[in-house]
Every structure is written in C-alpha cells, then in structure tokens.
Write a protein that holds these residues in place. Structure first.
Motif, PDB file in Angstrom:
ATOM      1  N   GLN A  73       0.824  -1.197   0.000  1.00  0.00           N
ATOM      2  CA  GLN A  73       0.000   0.000   0.000  1.00  0.00           C
ATOM      3  C   GLN A  73       0.870   1.263   0.000  1.00  0.00           C
ATOM      4  N   SER A  74       0.277   2.379  -0.389  1.00  0.00           N
ATOM      5  CA  SER A  74       0.984   3.653  -0.315  1.00  0.00           C
ATOM      6  C   SER A  74       1.108   4.092   1.142  1.00  0.00           C
ATOM      7  N   ALA A  94       3.535   6.247  -3.201  1.00  0.00           N
ATOM      8  CA  ALA A  94       3.450   4.873  -3.689  1.00  0.00           C
ATOM      9  C   ALA A  94       4.664   4.055  -3.266  1.00  0.00           C
ATOM     10  N   ARG A  95       4.400   2.748  -3.012  1.00  0.00           N
ATOM     11  CA  ARG A  95       5.460   1.799  -2.675  1.00  0.00           C
ATOM     12  C   ARG A  95       5.221   0.506  -3.433  1.00  0.00           C
TER      13      ARG A  95
END
Length: 200
Positions: free
Chosen positions: A97-98, A103-104
């Motif tokens: 998840q971000s 963002a990741r």
C-alpha cells in the motif's frame, strides 16, 4: 513511579501487549504473528512520545525464512502514553500500500523473519525514507536493522517522519517479543508471566 524503574517498564510492556490482544480479538489464524519492540528510550519527535513499536504480520508459510514477498498482511504501529499514535498498513491482501499517498512496491520495503526460530530480522517500511517528504499527512519511516552490516543511519530500531532529517532518532530496543496471533490468550499469558517475574 520513576520511568526507568523495572515496575514502570513492566507496566509499559503489559500495556502494549494488552493493546495487541484487543486489536486481534478472537480471530484465529496460525499464520499471524505480532512482534512488540520496547524502545531503549522514547522517540520524542511525536506527541505523545513513542515507547513501543508493534509489528503485525501474516503469511501462508509455516517454516523457514519469510520475506516481504511472502506476507499476506503487514502493519507497523507506534504506541505511547497509553494510546495508539500511528499505524502504517504496509501490505494488505498481499498488495503493498501507499504511505501517506506516496506509492510503494515490494522493492521499496524490506521484511525478514524466521518462523522456525522466531528470530526477528531486518525490516524497513520505506527504504527511501526521504520520499515521505511528499506525504499528504503524517508518514513515518520505521526500520530495524539488528543484523545489517550498514552503518548509520541504520540502527537496531530507528524512526523519522515525513522525510525530515531532524526528526530521525535511533532509540534501538531493549527487548522484542513475538507471539502467534490471536494474541488474546497468548499475550495475556505472557503478561501474567512478565508480572510474576517482576514480583519474584
């Protein structure tokens, strides 16, 4: 009661573990675990100060080393002053998840744990913590490198928020306890054991 006294530390640990038990309730899943890190010193760049870091994670694997790609769910919570301060839901339903809108992906996080030995390894919820300067709200980079060959700013446990270097602190941890979840019974039993040891 002095904050460095054994009884005070015991109460802090018991509080953290009981919070974990309440979070898990009665849900049963053999692949769920909770690791509770008790900081050597409080993280003071938050209000209230952070005294414990709680890592909840689940995996379908039943033995051996697990990494970030083996996790179904992974969250990191910061606790202190009798309250839940912050939670980062790193992985939900096997999807990264971000964090604060940043963002990741799997390449941006790190997780290591051995299911056989319950030995906690390194973890990092944002390998490039400076990217959190673009977060839309509070966003902490929380990492633990007890086995890492890297030098500073790596630490057995470190925290900083929103990519602001002045908030980085390296409190490390005095203890880490990992229990299978649900923790309602396992954690309460552990709390009782800790309490009895302090009294003896």
């Amino acid at each position: 009661m002095h904050p460095t006294s054994p009884s005070f530390r015991c109460k802090q640990q018991c509080f953290a573990l009981l919070v974990i038990a309440s979070l898990f309730g009665s849900t049963a899943d053999a692949g769920m675990f909770t690791s509770t890190y008790t900081l050597n010193t409080p993280y003071t760049a938050s209000s209230p100060n952070v005294s414990h870091v709680v890592v909840n994670f689940s995996t379908a694997l039943t033995s051996g080393d697990i990494g970030q790609g083996d996790l179904t769910d992974w969250s990191i919570s910061l606790l202190g002053g009798g309250a839940l301060i912050y939670t980062d839901n790193v992985i939900v339903g096997a999807v990264v998840q971000s964090n604060g809108g940043v963002a990741r992906g799997l390449a941006d996080v790190l997780f290591q744990f051995n299911v056989n030995t319950f030995a906690s390894g390194d973890f990092d919820n944002m390998l490039s913590g400076i990217s959190l300067s673009a977060a839309t709200g509070p966003a902490y980079n929380i990492y633990s490198y007890p086995n890492s060959p890297f030098g500073p700013p790596y630490s057995s446990l470190g925290l900083w928020s929103n990519g602001v270097e002045s908030t980085r602190q390296l409190p490390g941890y005095s203890s880490v306890v990992t229990v299978p979840a649900p923790g309602a019974f396992a954690v309460v039993a552990l709390v009782m054991t800790m309490t009895r040891r302090r009294r003896n």
